[in-house]
Design a protein around this motif. Structure first.
Motif, PDB file in Angstrom:
ATOM      1  N   ARG A 249       0.863  -1.194   0.000  1.00  0.00           N
ATOM      2  CA  ARG A 249       0.000   0.000   0.000  1.00  0.00           C
ATOM      3  C   ARG A 249       0.892   1.234   0.000  1.00  0.00           C
ATOM      4  NH1 ARG A 249      -5.963  -0.235   0.363  1.00  0.00           N
ATOM      5  NH2 ARG A 249      -6.480   1.926  -0.013  1.00  0.00           N
TER       6      ARG A 249
ATOM      7  N   LEU B 185      -8.963  -4.158  -2.438  1.00  0.00           N
ATOM      8  CA  LEU B 185      -9.493  -2.946  -1.824  1.00  0.00           C
ATOM      9  C   LEU B 185     -10.150  -3.310  -0.494  1.00  0.00           C
ATOM     10  CD1 LEU B 185     -11.216  -1.178  -4.865  1.00  0.00           C
ATOM     11  CD2 LEU B 185      -9.048  -0.548  -3.801  1.00  0.00           C
TER      12      LEU B 185
ATOM     13  N   ASP C  10     -11.791   3.565  -0.653  1.00  0.00           N
ATOM     14  CA  ASP C  10     -11.725   2.281  -1.340  1.00  0.00           C
ATOM     15  C   ASP C  10     -13.114   1.833  -1.805  1.00  0.00           C
ATOM     16  OD1 ASP C  10      -9.022   2.107  -1.063  1.00  0.00           O
ATOM     17  OD2 ASP C  10      -9.004   0.310   0.173  1.00  0.00           O
TER      18      ASP C  10
ATOM     19  N   ARG D 271     -13.960   3.732  -4.893  1.00  0.00           N
ATOM     20  CA  ARG D 271     -13.157   3.221  -6.011  1.00  0.00           C
ATOM     21  C   ARG D 271     -13.703   1.881  -6.501  1.00  0.00           C
ATOM     22  NH1 ARG D 271      -6.758   1.458  -5.693  1.00  0.00           N
ATOM     23  NH2 ARG D 271      -6.712   0.421  -7.732  1.00  0.00           N
TER      24      ARG D 271
END
Length: 237
Positions: A135, A211, A218, A221
């Motif tokens: 990440r 995610l 997230d 997204r």
């Protein structure tokens, strides 16, 4: 193969979505709940049974999932009456779990092969296997290094890469035998105890799609990308 899905959290970061819906049932795209995607993936990966650890709005999860037969799984449930942490719910059902099993959060969207994680865990004889992902964290400030009151270095808005837990674990029952059922137990405590014992967990490093739907950015997204990635995430879709 057997999986335990942690589905008892309140999903505070996703309010108001989770005011009336448990977090694992928040929608992804136009047709699917995140938990449905996970159940389909487990079945495709060779899992035959699953335990759902439920708590907050658990009756809605029971009504949605039922016995799991719609996905070719045998599903049972355990109820978390008070918060037990990330690993505590496993202790309440440990005597009815196989020697090696998968444990995972119910709010992740990934194309990780869950079966490969558990097979690798079992074959290595690991106490715990942690699926990991890189990440990147962006720092929105100029970062200074200082020494004795003087600036010795400067980086403008740097990015840093960290390898983080994906919330998917291969677990051996023996690794949890020391803990008391009914008491809270965190993932961090288990990892630190294993490190202190000289029996470190194994890492399953993964470079694919992942995610954490519990994070609002997230989740947004995931919904923006799901249509394009549907075939990647749901086999045969």
């Amino acid at each position: 193969m057997h999986a335990v899905i942690m589905a008892g959290g309140k999903g505070v970061r996703l309010r108001p979505y989770t005011t009336a819906l448990p977090k694992p049932l928040v929608p992804i795209g136009d047709q699917h709940a995140i938990l449905e995607i996970v159940m389909r993936q487990l079945a495709s990966a060779g899992f035959t049974s699953c335990t759902l650890a439920i708590g907050h709005l658990g009756h809605i999860i029971r009504a949605y999932v039922g016995d799991g037969s719609q996905w070719g799984l045998r599903v049972d449930y355990t109820t978390e009456d008070s918060p037990l942490g990330t690993m505590g719910p496993l202790l309440t059902m440990l005597d009815r779990l196989p020697e090696h099993f998968l444990a995972m959060n119910g709010d992740i969207l990934t194309d990780l092969d869950f079966g490969d994680v558990l097979r690798g865990h079992r074959d290595r004889g690991a106490p715990l296997t942690i699926a990991t992902h890189v990440r990147t964290v962006s720092i929105d400030f100029g970062v200074l290094s200082t020494e004795s009151g003087r600036v010795t270095g400067f980086a403008e808005k740097p990015t840093m890469d960290y390898r983080v837990s994906m919330g998917v674990y291969g677990v051996s029952r023996a690794a949890l035998a020391r803990y008391t059922p009914g008491l809270p137990l965190g993932f961090d405590e288990v990892v630190l105890d294993l490190l202190a014992d000289g029996t470190p967990p194994y890492a399953y490093d993964f470079g694919g799609y992942w995610l954490d739907i519990g994070r609002p950015d997230d989740y947004d997204r995931a919904n923006a990308e799901f249509t394009a990635r549907r075939g990647q995430l749901i086999r045969g879709a």
